[in-house]
Design an enzyme around this catalytic site. Structure first.
Site, PDB file in Angstrom:
ATOM      1  CG  HIS A 186      -9.896  -5.736   0.418  1.00  0.00           C
ATOM      2  ND1 HIS A 186     -10.139  -6.886   1.137  1.00  0.00           N
ATOM      3  CD2 HIS A 186      -8.591  -5.442   0.645  1.00  0.00           C
ATOM      4  CE1 HIS A 186      -9.043  -7.262   1.763  1.00  0.00           C
ATOM      5  NE2 HIS A 186      -8.085  -6.407   1.470  1.00  0.00           N
ATOM      6  CG  ASN A 212      -0.654  -7.103  -1.369  1.00  0.00           C
ATOM      7  OD1 ASN A 212      -1.214  -7.768  -2.236  1.00  0.00           O
ATOM      8  ND2 ASN A 212      -1.180  -6.919  -0.160  1.00  0.00           N
ATOM      9  CD  GLU A 221      -4.719  -7.961   1.662  1.00  0.00           C
ATOM     10  OE1 GLU A 221      -5.602  -7.192   2.116  1.00  0.00           O
ATOM     11  OE2 GLU A 221      -3.498  -7.744   1.797  1.00  0.00           O
ATOM     12  CD  GLU A 223      -2.884  -1.206   2.365  1.00  0.00           C
ATOM     13  OE1 GLU A 223      -2.734  -0.394   3.295  1.00  0.00           O
ATOM     14  OE2 GLU A 223      -3.811  -2.041   2.331  1.00  0.00           O
ATOM     15  CG  ASP A 270     -12.783  -8.863   1.466  1.00  0.00           C
ATOM     16  OD1 ASP A 270     -12.567  -7.956   0.625  1.00  0.00           O
ATOM     17  OD2 ASP A 270     -12.452  -8.759   2.666  1.00  0.00           O
TER      18      ASP A 270
HETATM   19  C1  XIL Z   1      -6.620  -6.223   8.077  1.00  0.00           C
HETATM   20  C2  XIL Z   1      -7.002  -7.388   8.985  1.00  0.00           C
HETATM   21  O1  XIL Z   1      -7.897  -8.216   8.286  1.00  0.00           O
HETATM   22  C3  XIL Z   1      -7.634  -6.866  10.258  1.00  0.00           C
HETATM   23  O2  XIL Z   1      -7.807  -7.938  11.184  1.00  0.00           O
HETATM   24  C4  XIL Z   1      -6.762  -5.783  10.894  1.00  0.00           C
HETATM   25  O3  XIL Z   1      -7.439  -5.219  11.994  1.00  0.00           O
HETATM   26  C5  XIL Z   1      -6.424  -4.706   9.891  1.00  0.00           C
HETATM   27  O4  XIL Z   1      -5.823  -5.290   8.749  1.00  0.00           O
HETATM   28  N1  XIL Z   1      -5.094  -4.580   3.509  1.00  0.00           N
HETATM   29  C6  XIL Z   1      -4.125  -5.439   3.995  1.00  0.00           C
HETATM   30  C7  XIL Z   1      -4.424  -6.312   5.163  1.00  0.00           C
HETATM   31  O5  XIL Z   1      -3.043  -5.554   3.407  1.00  0.00           O
HETATM   32  O6  XIL Z   1      -3.300  -6.524   5.985  1.00  0.00           O
HETATM   33  C8  XIL Z   1      -5.555  -5.761   5.986  1.00  0.00           C
HETATM   34  O7  XIL Z   1      -5.886  -6.728   6.986  1.00  0.00           O
HETATM   35  C9  XIL Z   1      -6.740  -5.431   5.103  1.00  0.00           C
HETATM   36  C10 XIL Z   1      -6.392  -4.394   4.084  1.00  0.00           C
END
Ligand code: XIL
Length: 302
Positions: free
Chosen positions: A206, A169, A235, A127, A237
Site C-alpha cells: 500500500h 503477509n 494488496e 501484520e 494500491d
Molecule cells: C481493508 C479493507 O479493504 C476494508 O474494506 C476494511 O474496512 C479494512 O480492511 N491490510 C489488509 C487488508 O490486510 O485486509 C485491509 O483491507 C487493508 C490493509
C-alpha cells in the site's frame, strides 16, 4: 495480451484483485473484474469477524459467495486471512492466554478445512510485526499468547489444507532497509531453517506519499525469494494519478517480473471508487471503469 491476467500468464504469473461480495451484483464491476483478473482475494469476507462471528459458529455465506464467483469464472483464490489482530470478532477480542490460543488454532483449522482444495495460497498470519522501528512483534492479544503463535498457526494451516501455499503477509515491509522488513526476513529464514511450514511472503504494497515505493523494492523482493519462498504482491494500491502513478505501478510490476519466484500481483480493488482509500485514487480503473494510465503501464510491463 489485452488483459492483465492474460499478460501475467505469459510469464506463468497471475494478476489478481480484491473482490467485495456486496459488489457482485454490480455488472460494471463484475465485467471489469471478470475480464482483467485471474486471481481473487475476498476483501473482507474471509476475515475472522466474518467467518466466526460467534465462537464455534462459523459463517461462510459471504466468503463462499466470493469463492464461488472466482471458481465459476475460472479464477484462483487467495485466502485472506486466518490469524490477525484486526477485524477480530468481539468474543475473540476479549479472550487471552490458552483459551485464545486454542480458539485461534481452532479458527485456523476450521476455516482452512472449509476451503480445503479451493485456495491457491492463504495469508495465514497478517501484520504480526510492529511499526516502531525496532523490528519487534506487534503487541496484540495473539502475541501475548506466546511468541510461537505464528508458527503454531502455520502448522495448523498446513495440517488442515496441505495443498495450499502458506504465506506471511504484511505492510511496510517493502523497504529493505527498514527494521520491520528485516524482522520478517529473519522470521522466514528461521521458519525455513527449522522446517516450520511456510511457502510465501505477501508484500501488501500500500503506497502513498508518506510511504512511497522504495528505490530498493526489487532488493526486498529478490531477498525474500532467495530464502526459498514465493513472493506475492498481495494488496497493491498507489496514491496518485496520471503519468506519475503509472511510473510507480511500472516500477512495482517490474520488480516482480525480475524475480522468478515472484509469482503474482494483486491490486486491492477494481475501480478507484471501490478502494478502501478511494480519495487516493490508487487503482487501475477510474470510477467510471475507464482504464487509467497506470493500467496501460502495467499491461505494457507484463
Ligand atoms: C481493508 C479493507 O479493504 C476494508 O474494506 C476494511 O474496512 C479494512 O480492511 N491490510 C489488509 C487488508 O490486510 O485486509 C485491509 O483491507 C487493508 C490493509
Amino acid at each position: 495480451a489485452t488483459t492483465l491476467g492474460a499478460a501475467a500468464a505469459q510469464s506463468s504469473r497471475y494478476f489478481g484483485t480484491a473482490i467485495s461480495a456486496g459488489k457482485l451484483s454490480d455488472s460494471a464491476y463484475t465485467t471489469i473484474a471478470n475480464r482483467e483478473f485471474d486471481m481473487v482475494t475476498a476483501e473482507n469476507e474471509m476475515k475472522l469477524d466474518a467467518t466466526e462471528p460467534n465462537q464455534n459458529q462459523f459463517n461462510y455465506t459471504s466468503g463462499d459467495r466470493v469463492a464461488n464467483w472466482a471458481t465459476s469464472n475460472g479464477k484462483r483464490l487467495r485466502g485472506h486471512t486466518l490469524a490477525w489482530h484486526s477485524q477480530q470478532p468481539g468474543w475473540m477480542q476479549s479472550m487471552s492466554g490458552t483459551a485464545l490460543r486454542n480458539a485461534m488454532l481452532n479458527h485456523v483449522t476450521q476455516v482452512a478445512t472449509h476451503y480445503r482444495g479451493k485456495v491457491y495460497a492463504w495469508d495465514v498470519v497478517n501484520e504480526a510485526f510492529s511499526d516502531n522501528g525496532d523490528g519487534s512483534r506487534r503487541d496484540s492479544n495473539l502475541q501475548r499468547t506466546g511468541n510461537d503463535w505464528i508458527e503454531a498457526a502455520f502448522r495448523a494451516a498446513r495440517a488442515a489444507d496441505p495443498g495450499a501455499k502458506l504465506c506471511y503477509n504484511d505492510y511496510n515491509i517493502d523497504n529493505w532497509s527498514h527494521a520491520k522488513t528485516q524482522a520478517v526476513y529473519n522470521l522466514v529464514r528461521d521458519f525455513k531453517a527449522r522446517q516450520v511450514p511456510i511457502d510465501c511472503v505477501g508484500l501488501q504494497a500500500h503506497f502513498n506519499s508518506g510511504n512511497p515505493v522504495p528505490s530498493n523494492f526489487s532488493t526486498t523482493v529478490s531477498s525474500f525469494a532467495a530464502l526459498g519462498v514465493d513472493v506475492q504482491i498481495t494488496e497493491l494500491d498507489i496514491q496518485g494519478s496520471g503519468t506519475d502513478q503509472a511510473n510507480k505501478y511500472r516500477t512495482v510490476v517490474n520488480a516482480c517480473l525480475a524475480v522468478a519466484r515472484c509469482t503474482g500481483v494483486t491490486v486491492w480493488g477494481v475501480r478507484d471508487s471501490d478502494s478502501w482509500r478511494a480519495s487516493d485514487t490508487p487503482l487501475l480503473f477510474d470510477g467510471s471503469g475507464n482504464k487509467k494510465a497506470a493500467y496501460t503501464a502495467v499491461l505494457d510491463a507484463l
